[in-house]
Write an enzyme that holds these catalytic residues in place. Structure first.
Site, short mmCIF file in Angstrom:
data_model
loop_
_atom_site.label_atom_id
_atom_site.label_comp_id
_atom_site.label_asym_id
_atom_site.label_seq_id
_atom_site.Cartn_x
_atom_site.Cartn_y
_atom_site.Cartn_z
CG ASN A 150 38.53 3.81 28.99
OD1 ASN A 150 37.88 4.53 29.07
ND2 ASN A 150 37.54 2.86 28.26
CD GLU A 247 27.91 8.52 25.21
OE1 GLU A 247 27.66 7.64 25.59
OE2 GLU A 247 27.57 9.65 25.11
CB CYS A 281 32.46 1.62 27.52
SG CYS A 281 33.09 2.92 25.79
CD GLU A 461 30.99 11.51 23.23
OE1 GLU A 461 31.10 10.18 24.01
OE2 GLU A 461 31.59 12.55 23.59
P1 NAD Z 1 35.62 7.67 36.93
O1 NAD Z 1 34.16 8.55 36.18
O2 NAD Z 1 36.28 7.58 38.00
O3 NAD Z 1 36.41 9.04 35.93
C1 NAD Z 1 36.32 9.63 34.75
C2 NAD Z 1 37.24 10.92 34.96
O4 NAD Z 1 35.58 11.24 35.60
C3 NAD Z 1 38.52 11.15 35.14
O5 NAD Z 1 38.92 12.36 34.46
C4 NAD Z 1 38.24 11.60 36.53
O6 NAD Z 1 38.86 12.15 37.23
C5 NAD Z 1 36.62 12.58 36.41
N1 NAD Z 1 36.36 12.42 37.71
C6 NAD Z 1 35.51 11.25 38.92
N2 NAD Z 1 34.74 12.38 39.90
C7 NAD Z 1 34.38 13.95 39.66
C8 NAD Z 1 33.17 14.52 39.67
N3 NAD Z 1 32.92 14.11 41.06
N4 NAD Z 1 33.07 15.71 38.73
C9 NAD Z 1 33.78 15.60 37.80
N5 NAD Z 1 34.32 14.47 36.71
C10 NAD Z 1 34.57 13.27 37.92
O7 NAD Z 1 35.91 7.02 35.03
P2 NAD Z 1 37.18 6.12 35.25
O8 NAD Z 1 37.76 4.61 36.30
O9 NAD Z 1 38.29 6.58 34.67
O10 NAD Z 1 36.56 5.35 33.54
C11 NAD Z 1 36.09 4.14 33.44
C12 NAD Z 1 34.64 4.54 33.51
O11 NAD Z 1 34.56 4.81 31.92
C13 NAD Z 1 33.89 2.63 33.45
O12 NAD Z 1 32.94 2.87 33.92
C14 NAD Z 1 33.68 2.06 31.74
O13 NAD Z 1 32.62 1.77 31.44
C15 NAD Z 1 33.39 4.10 31.26
N6 NAD Z 1 33.71 4.12 30.09
C16 NAD Z 1 32.48 4.45 29.21
C17 NAD Z 1 32.48 4.93 27.70
C18 NAD Z 1 31.14 5.39 27.30
O14 NAD Z 1 31.28 5.99 26.11
N7 NAD Z 1 30.00 5.35 27.50
C19 NAD Z 1 34.06 4.93 27.54
C20 NAD Z 1 35.39 4.66 27.98
C21 NAD Z 1 34.83 4.33 29.15
#
Ligand code: NAD
Length: 480
Positions: A150, A247, A281, A461
């Site tokens: 995002n 996060e 997020c 963080e």
């Molecule tokens: P996602 O969890 O699908 O993917 C995030 C990352 O994790 C990607 O690089 C993905 O390839 C990797 N990944 C996927 N499966 C994995 C595994 N089993 N082991 C290790 N890595 C793995 O999330 P997304 O769809 O890319 O992002 C959206 C989500 O991120 C939303 O839920 C949003 O709220 C959250 N988010 C949180 C914050 C925060 O600071 N809390 C900030 C931004 C986004």
């Protein structure tokens, strides 16, 4: 077609398997680039080179680490337009937003942690009976950084910069959905003169993320992404006793009291719900409004949301661009269908948006959507949607507002809108939320702790919290 590369051992290369994945442009719904589809073998190679580099990097003076981080920031600043264009194209977000938020903040992250490298200090505890303890804070060695789609470069640098500043070598993985600016960062890190192996960037999906988490020589993992993925990572990392920051997702409330500055609240809540297509997020997705203000607020809010311009990310007056992928578009549309099924009344939006630019005919555009009439406990008000969809919920008093706000599994961010300072303090203390904004939203001081409670994550963080995470404290007790 653009072909992206991994960065391993200071050189740009394909994955060892030579497999590739497609990179899509959300505003036009077409593939425009390819990225390496890395796997465990690439992680093995990256960790080996990072371990070798660590023997020198850990001894490199912090002033030199800071210089390199500043140099990298300079190069992104030099190429800001190219980075902003790439980020907008890869994510579907308005170019104006990438130019004003994503890329400047990425530069700020690098500069902030360059300064932190030279200013980080540790404690000492003197004892009365002739002894002193001091804390050594030493880098872990090789650490893993995994980020979402995002805010691609913004969140990628938010992890990499403190990890490097603290003296670690890094194996980092951007989201496979938005890999382009990470690949550009890899190129600039070579130009900046980072020693080979200090920063390694691997492209690919969850499998390579999983291999990073599982690798025994990777001592700490900094992850930002969805709660379900966070749970997988926590399960995989626990038996290996890895340090973790997670996060994760949110279901953030904005809480609007009748005594708020009305104009500021309407403007602030529209922004907090719909900035970046609602794909931040920290976006609010539940708008809680004191009942006496509810009709007036609803009218003004819906009017303002209807006026948001959904369009080609390249057009300067676009407020909302495309959703990041076909899969995510489908997920958000599914959430709107669920809201309808649950009896929600769609006050505006809820349908695909027609965008006039011909090139965007197949893009993933959704009208900004406002829904009312749903119980706080229903799925729509409990599960993260992560798109341009907000619900309105009336409340009677502070106690009810708190109960609704705290009544989800998440606890990431809340924004409060009221002129009553005492009430704001009272509420802030009782909200189950890692961040509370009062009469503002997304105002960030990089020194402050950033993260969530409950299912929104683990650890923090930001500022010295990040420097502490990326170092191991060792107590040394000296008797004299
Ligand atoms: P996602 O969890 O699908 O993917 C995030 C990352 O994790 C990607 O690089 C993905 O390839 C990797 N990944 C996927 N499966 C994995 C595994 N089993 N082991 C290790 N890595 C793995 O999330 P997304 O769809 O890319 O992002 C959206 C989500 O991120 C939303 O839920 C949003 O709220 C959250 N988010 C949180 C914050 C925060 O600071 N809390 C900030 C931004 C986004």
């Amino acid at each position: 077609m653009q072909k992206l590369a991994n960065l391993v051992g200071g050189s740009l290369q394909p994955s060892l398997s030579a497999h590739e994945l497609e990179v899509w442009e959300p505003a036009v719904g077409q593939v425009y680039a390819s990225a390496p589809q890395s796997d465990a073998a690439d992680v093995e190679a990256a960790v080996a080179t990072a371990q070798t580099a660590f023997t020198t990097w850990r001894e490199t003076p912090s002033s030199e680490r800071a210089r390199l981080l500043h140099r990298l920031a300079d190069l992104i600043e030099r190429d800001l337009e190219a980075f902003a264009a790439a980020e907008s194209r890869d994510t579907g977000k308005p170019l104006s937003l990438a130019r004003s938020l994503d890329i400047p903040r990425s530069i700020a992250n690098l500069r902030f942690f360059a300064a932190a490298a030279t200013q980080f200090a540790s404690e000492s505890h003197a004892m009365e009976d002739g002894a002193v303890n001091y804390t050594l804070r030493q880098p872990h060695g090789v650490v893993g950084c995994i980020s979402p789609w995002n805010l691609p470069l913004y969140l990628f640098t938010w992890k990499i910069a403190p990890a490097l500043a603290a003296g670690n070598c890094v194996v980092a993985k951007p989201s496979e959905v938005t890999p382009v600016t990470a690949a550009m960062l890899a190129e600039r890190s070579i130009e900046a003169g980072f020693p080979a192996g200090v920063l390694n960037i691997l492209h690919g999906g969850g499998a390579v993320g999983g291999a990073i988490v599982a690798h025994p020589q990777i001592r700490a993992i900094s992850f930002t992404g969805g709660t379900t993925t966070g749970r997988h990572i926590a399960l995989a990392a626990a038996p290996l006793f890895k340090k973790l920051t997670l996060e994760l997702g949110g279901k953030n409330p904005s809480i609007v009291f009748a005594d708020c500055d009305f104009e500021a609240a309407v403007t602030g809540v529209v922004r907090s719900a719909f900035a970046n297509q609602g794909e931040i997020c920290l976006c609010s997705s539940r708008v809680l409004v004191e009942r006496s203000l509810y009709p007036r607020f609803r009218e003004a809010f819906v009017e303002r949301v209807r006026a948001l311009r959904v369009g080609d990310p390249l057009e300067p007056d676009t407020d909302q661009g495309a959703l990041v992928s076909a899969a995510h578009y489908g997920k958000v549309m599914g959430a709107v269908a669920t809201a309808r099924k649950e009896g929600g009344k769609i006050l505006c939006g809820g349908e695909p948006a027609q965008v006039h630019a011909a090139r965007c005919a197949k893009g993933w555009f959704l009208q900004p959507t406002v829904i009312e009439g749903l119980a706080a406990s229903c799925e729509t008000n409990q599960e993260e949607i992560f798109g341009p969809v907000a619900t309105l919920l009336p409340f009677e008093d502070e106690a009810e507002a708190l109960a609704i706000a705290n009544g989800t599994a998440f606890g990431l961010a809340t924004s409060l809108w009221s002129r009553d300072v005492q009430r704001c303090h009272r509420m802030a203390a009782q909200l189950e939320s890692g961040l509370v904004w009062i009469n503002t939203w997304l105002l960030r001081d990089l020194r402050t702790p950033m993260g969530g409670t409950k299912h929104s994550g683990l650890g923090r963080e930001g500022g010295f919290e990040a420097m502490k995470f990326f170092t191991e404290p060792k107590n040394v007790c000296l008797k004299y």
